[in-house]
Design a protein around this motif. Structure first.
Motif, short mmCIF file in Angstrom:
data_model
loop_
_atom_site.label_atom_id
_atom_site.label_comp_id
_atom_site.label_asym_id
_atom_site.label_seq_id
_atom_site.Cartn_x
_atom_site.Cartn_y
_atom_site.Cartn_z
N LEU A 1 0.82 -1.21 0.00
CA LEU A 1 0.00 0.00 0.00
C LEU A 1 0.86 1.26 0.00
O LEU A 1 1.84 1.35 0.73
CB LEU A 1 -0.90 0.03 1.23
N ARG A 2 0.44 2.23 -0.80
CA ARG A 2 1.09 3.54 -0.77
C ARG A 2 0.07 4.65 -0.52
O ARG A 2 0.44 5.77 -0.13
CB ARG A 2 1.84 3.82 -2.07
N LEU A 3 -1.25 4.35 -0.73
CA LEU A 3 -2.28 5.36 -0.52
C LEU A 3 -3.55 4.72 0.01
O LEU A 3 -4.04 3.75 -0.55
CB LEU A 3 -2.59 6.09 -1.84
N MET A 4 -4.07 5.27 1.10
CA MET A 4 -5.36 4.84 1.65
C MET A 4 -6.23 6.08 1.84
O MET A 4 -5.76 7.10 2.35
CB MET A 4 -5.16 4.12 2.99
N VAL A 5 -7.49 6.00 1.41
CA VAL A 5 -8.43 7.10 1.58
C VAL A 5 -9.52 6.63 2.52
O VAL A 5 -10.19 5.61 2.28
CB VAL A 5 -9.05 7.54 0.24
N VAL A 6 -9.72 7.36 3.62
CA VAL A 6 -10.66 6.96 4.67
C VAL A 6 -11.83 7.93 4.71
O VAL A 6 -11.64 9.15 4.63
CB VAL A 6 -9.97 6.93 6.05
N GLY A 7 -13.04 7.39 4.83
CA GLY A 7 -14.22 8.23 4.94
C GLY A 7 -15.38 7.45 5.53
O GLY A 7 -15.19 6.39 6.11
N SER A 8 -16.58 8.01 5.40
CA SER A 8 -17.82 7.36 5.79
C SER A 8 -18.24 7.63 7.23
O SER A 8 -19.42 7.68 7.52
CB SER A 8 -17.76 5.84 5.56
N ALA A 9 -17.29 7.78 8.15
CA ALA A 9 -17.61 8.00 9.56
C ALA A 9 -16.40 8.60 10.25
O ALA A 9 -15.28 8.54 9.72
CB ALA A 9 -18.02 6.68 10.22
N PRO A 10 -16.58 9.17 11.45
CA PRO A 10 -15.43 9.74 12.17
C PRO A 10 -14.41 8.66 12.53
O PRO A 10 -14.77 7.53 12.87
CB PRO A 10 -16.07 10.33 13.43
N LEU A 11 -13.14 9.02 12.48
CA LEU A 11 -12.05 8.12 12.85
C LEU A 11 -11.24 8.77 13.97
O LEU A 11 -10.78 9.90 13.84
CB LEU A 11 -11.15 7.85 11.64
N ALA A 12 -11.10 8.05 15.07
CA ALA A 12 -10.37 8.58 16.22
C ALA A 12 -8.93 8.91 15.83
O ALA A 12 -8.30 8.18 15.05
CB ALA A 12 -10.40 7.57 17.37
N GLY A 13 -8.40 9.98 16.39
CA GLY A 13 -7.06 10.43 16.05
C GLY A 13 -5.98 9.40 16.36
O GLY A 13 -5.04 9.23 15.57
N ASN A 14 -6.12 8.68 17.49
CA ASN A 14 -5.10 7.69 17.84
C ASN A 14 -5.09 6.52 16.86
O ASN A 14 -4.04 5.96 16.55
CB ASN A 14 -5.29 7.19 19.28
N VAL A 15 -6.27 6.17 16.34
CA VAL A 15 -6.35 5.08 15.36
C VAL A 15 -5.74 5.53 14.04
O VAL A 15 -4.99 4.78 13.40
CB VAL A 15 -7.81 4.62 15.16
N LEU A 16 -6.05 6.75 13.61
CA LEU A 16 -5.51 7.27 12.35
C LEU A 16 -3.98 7.35 12.41
O LEU A 16 -3.29 6.93 11.47
CB LEU A 16 -6.09 8.66 12.07
N THR A 17 -3.45 7.85 13.52
CA THR A 17 -2.00 7.94 13.67
C THR A 17 -1.36 6.55 13.67
O THR A 17 -0.31 6.33 13.04
CB THR A 17 -1.63 8.69 14.96
N PHE A 18 -2.00 5.59 14.34
CA PHE A 18 -1.49 4.22 14.36
C PHE A 18 -1.43 3.64 12.95
O PHE A 18 -0.44 3.03 12.55
CB PHE A 18 -2.37 3.34 15.25
#
Length: 391
Positions: A145-162
């Motif tokens: 993977l080189r690119l991931m696009v996330v959407g649809s619902a809120p994502l917690a900051g700690n999960v996104l950073t992880f």
């Protein structure tokens, strides 16, 4: 509107999203995995971007439980994702490292080192920590993977950073709606600060309007998010009344979400105006906000929060995470199947349900959002019973 007009709008909007992604946008040779429903506009937008750029799309086997095997077989370079998937990955890893103090210490050291790289704008998968700690996570997503696009619902900051640290790839988070042809904002390359959804994409305008009943005011940079642009729909099919509810006379689409402008010009979604109700003491409740907080618990896979205007409190239906609940039961020497555990009297004031909400059982939309009226009807006996116990 003629079919070719729809194609022109989708073409223009795809170009704007590719523009927002900058150097990391899809390109010739990219491979994207498709596992979200085609009714999901995030999925559609990502597919169109990959096709437009000369890439390829591989479709998963159809069984979400086999997604890891599909990822390993396809080895995609681009992937749209939703918070539900990433939260489950995060929770499983946290449960695994929690069983060993040494593992947890090494894991936390790796996260701190990779976070320091992120702050310097460094993205990589070849560090010592990638080999020691994160290789297994990367291989679970295909290792390419080189690119991931996330959407649809809120994502917690700690999960996104992880996820950014563990996968070592660009992870962009967007905000939007089906009515706006997917994202209306998207984080930009080089911005690794979590807890916001980026600036507007180039094809639309955004403004905030007062939501006085919730004490949000535009002059304080807070209010309901309204969108206007070529990507915004013209109305609901043969439903003028519903259309009039969400599109005002000046053409602004009222999303029902509450946003806040940050000093750097990015948007942060902080609340929800729709699905709001008042309890008997006059307190306003936004159930989706409460649900998003509880979904951060490793024990919770799904939750439905419910309340009535004649009651002074709220109740909830919770679908527990099977693996985490079984580990908890073993640690506390509590025997039984999942159904038996869900009926354990140790848990009070909520109803534990062993079967997930799904599109198949009519409790989720094709885009995986809760059908609140259907959930209320389905769990009516349990909701009434909880209120009887609380009286």
């Amino acid at each position: 509107m003629p079919w070719f007009s729809h194609l022109c709008i989708l073409h223009d909007f795809t170009l704007m999203c590719l523009f927002s992604l900058g150097d990391h946008r899809p390109r010739v040779g990219d491979i994207m995995i498709s596992f979200l429903p085609l009714a999901h506009m995030l999925e559609r937008c990502c597919e169109n971007g990959v096709y437009y750029s000369g890439g390829a799309v591989g479709f998963y086997s159809g069984d979400i439980r086999e997604l890891t095997n599909d990822l390993k077989a396809l080895r995609p370079t681009v992937m749209p994702a939703v918070p539900r998937l990433l939260n489950r990955v995060y929770d499983k890893i946290q449960a695994e490292i929690g069983q060993s103090g040494l593992k947890k210490m090494i894991f936390n050291m790796g996260i701190r080192s990779k976070e320091a790289d992120l702050r310097r704008g460094i993205l990589r998968r070849n560090s010592l920590w990638d080999k020691l700690v994160f290789k297994k996570v990367q291989e679970a997503f295909g290792g390419n993977l080189r690119l991931m696009v996330v959407g649809s619902a809120p994502l917690a900051g700690n999960v996104l950073t992880f996820i950014r640290c563990a996968l070592g790839c660009v992870v962009c988070e967007g905000y939007g709606q089906t009515e706006c042809t997917a994202p209306v904002t998207l984080t930009v390359q080089g911005d690794f600060v979590p807890e916001h959804v980026g600036p507007p994409v180039a094809c639309n305008y955004i403004k905030l309007v007062d939501a006085p009943e919730m004490e949000y005011y535009a002059n304080e940079n807070q209010g309901e998010v309204c969108v206007k642009g070529t990507n915004v729909f013209v109305g609901y099919y043969k439903d003028p009344d519903k259309t009039e509810e969400v599109i005002d006379e000046d053409g602004w689409h009222h999303t029902g979400d509450i946003g806040m402008w940050l000093p750097n010009g990015t948007l942060k979604i902080i609340d929800r105006r729709k699905h709001i109700f008042k309890l008997s003491q006059g307190e306003y409740i936004v159930p989706e906000k409460i649900e998003n907080i509880y979904l951060r618990s490793q024990y919770v896979e799904q939750v439905f929060v419910y309340g009535e205007s004649l009651k002074s409190c709220i109740v909830a239906v919770v679908v527990p995470d099977v693996d985490v609940l079984k580990c908890w039961a073993q640690e506390n020497n509590i025997p039984g199947t999942l159904s038996v555990l869900c009926n354990n009297p140790t848990v009070k004031d909520i109803y534990l349900h062993p079967d997930p909400f799904s599109v198949q059982n009519g409790l989720l939309t094709p885009t995986f959002k809760s059908k609140r009226p259907e959930l209320k009807s389905y769990f009516k006996p349990q909701l009434e019973d909880m209120y009887k116990q609380l009286n």
